[in-house]
Write a protein that holds these residues in place. Structure first.
Motif, PDB file in Angstrom:
ATOM      1  N   TYR A  51       0.835  -1.202   0.121  1.00  0.00           N
ATOM      2  CA  TYR A  51      -0.089   0.027   0.008  1.00  0.00           C
ATOM      3  C   TYR A  51       0.795   1.268  -0.007  1.00  0.00           C
ATOM      4  O   TYR A  51       0.676   2.180  -0.762  1.00  0.00           O
ATOM      5  CB  TYR A  51      -0.840   0.096   1.201  1.00  0.00           C
ATOM      6  CG  TYR A  51      -1.543   1.380   1.198  1.00  0.00           C
ATOM      7  CD1 TYR A  51      -2.857   1.260   0.454  1.00  0.00           C
ATOM      8  CD2 TYR A  51      -1.493   2.332   1.842  1.00  0.00           C
ATOM      9  CE1 TYR A  51      -3.848   2.251   0.354  1.00  0.00           C
ATOM     10  CE2 TYR A  51      -2.373   3.391   1.789  1.00  0.00           C
ATOM     11  CZ  TYR A  51      -3.468   3.464   1.005  1.00  0.00           C
ATOM     12  OH  TYR A  51      -4.278   4.454   0.866  1.00  0.00           O
ATOM     13  N   ASP A  54       2.082   2.125  -3.515  1.00  0.00           N
ATOM     14  CA  ASP A  54       0.955   2.573  -4.155  1.00  0.00           C
ATOM     15  C   ASP A  54       0.926   4.188  -3.829  1.00  0.00           C
ATOM     16  O   ASP A  54       0.474   4.979  -4.810  1.00  0.00           O
ATOM     17  CB  ASP A  54      -0.484   2.025  -3.862  1.00  0.00           C
ATOM     18  CG  ASP A  54      -0.269   0.538  -4.478  1.00  0.00           C
ATOM     19  OD1 ASP A  54       0.611   0.075  -5.125  1.00  0.00           O
ATOM     20  OD2 ASP A  54      -1.532  -0.056  -4.213  1.00  0.00           O
ATOM     21  N   LYS A  71      -5.787  10.071  -3.402  1.00  0.00           N
ATOM     22  CA  LYS A  71      -5.687   8.646  -3.358  1.00  0.00           C
ATOM     23  C   LYS A  71      -6.068   8.104  -1.796  1.00  0.00           C
ATOM     24  O   LYS A  71      -6.947   7.316  -1.776  1.00  0.00           O
ATOM     25  CB  LYS A  71      -4.427   8.004  -3.591  1.00  0.00           C
ATOM     26  CG  LYS A  71      -4.493   6.662  -3.530  1.00  0.00           C
ATOM     27  CD  LYS A  71      -3.217   5.966  -3.621  1.00  0.00           C
ATOM     28  CE  LYS A  71      -3.217   4.535  -3.431  1.00  0.00           C
ATOM     29  NZ  LYS A  71      -4.117   3.616  -3.410  1.00  0.00           N
TER      30      LYS A  71
END
Length: 106
Positions: A51, A54, A71
């Motif tokens: 994560y 990302d 995001k």
């Protein structure tokens, strides 16, 4: 080489170094932010690391922090975590200082 050329080269090297440090600081901050958000949504270990990657990648889309915040806010909404955008931006600022210290210490 003249003194002017030496000064010009030194300035260019310092500018390049400062830009590299700024890039590394923001990337580290985004990783730290990703790990923090991962903790908020209940991820740990490899999932948290993925994560965080990302989040770092999200920052490559456009200049500034808005892409990262978008995001994170979307992910928080998916996981039904109630954190305001203001709180996310404050945490980004806090982690920027942490990242700067970590980069300076390395």
């Amino acid at each position: 080489m003249t003194t002017f050329d030496d000064r010009k080269d030194a300035f260019e090297k310092k500018h390049a170094h400062d830009e590299e440090l700024a890039f590394k600081t923001v990337a580290r901050r985004n990783k730290l932010m990703g790990l923090w958000v991962a903790e908020q949504i209940g991820l740990s270990g490899a999932e948290a690391e993925a994560y965080a990657r990302d989040v770092v990648a999200a920052d490559l889309e456009e200049a500034g922090d808005d892409d990262v915040v978008r995001k994170i806010m979307a992910d928080l909404q998916i996981y039904k975590i109630d954190l305001s955008e203001h709180r996310v931006r404050v945490k980004l600022t806090e982690l920027h200082d942490v990242a700067r210290q970590q980069i300076a210490a390395s």
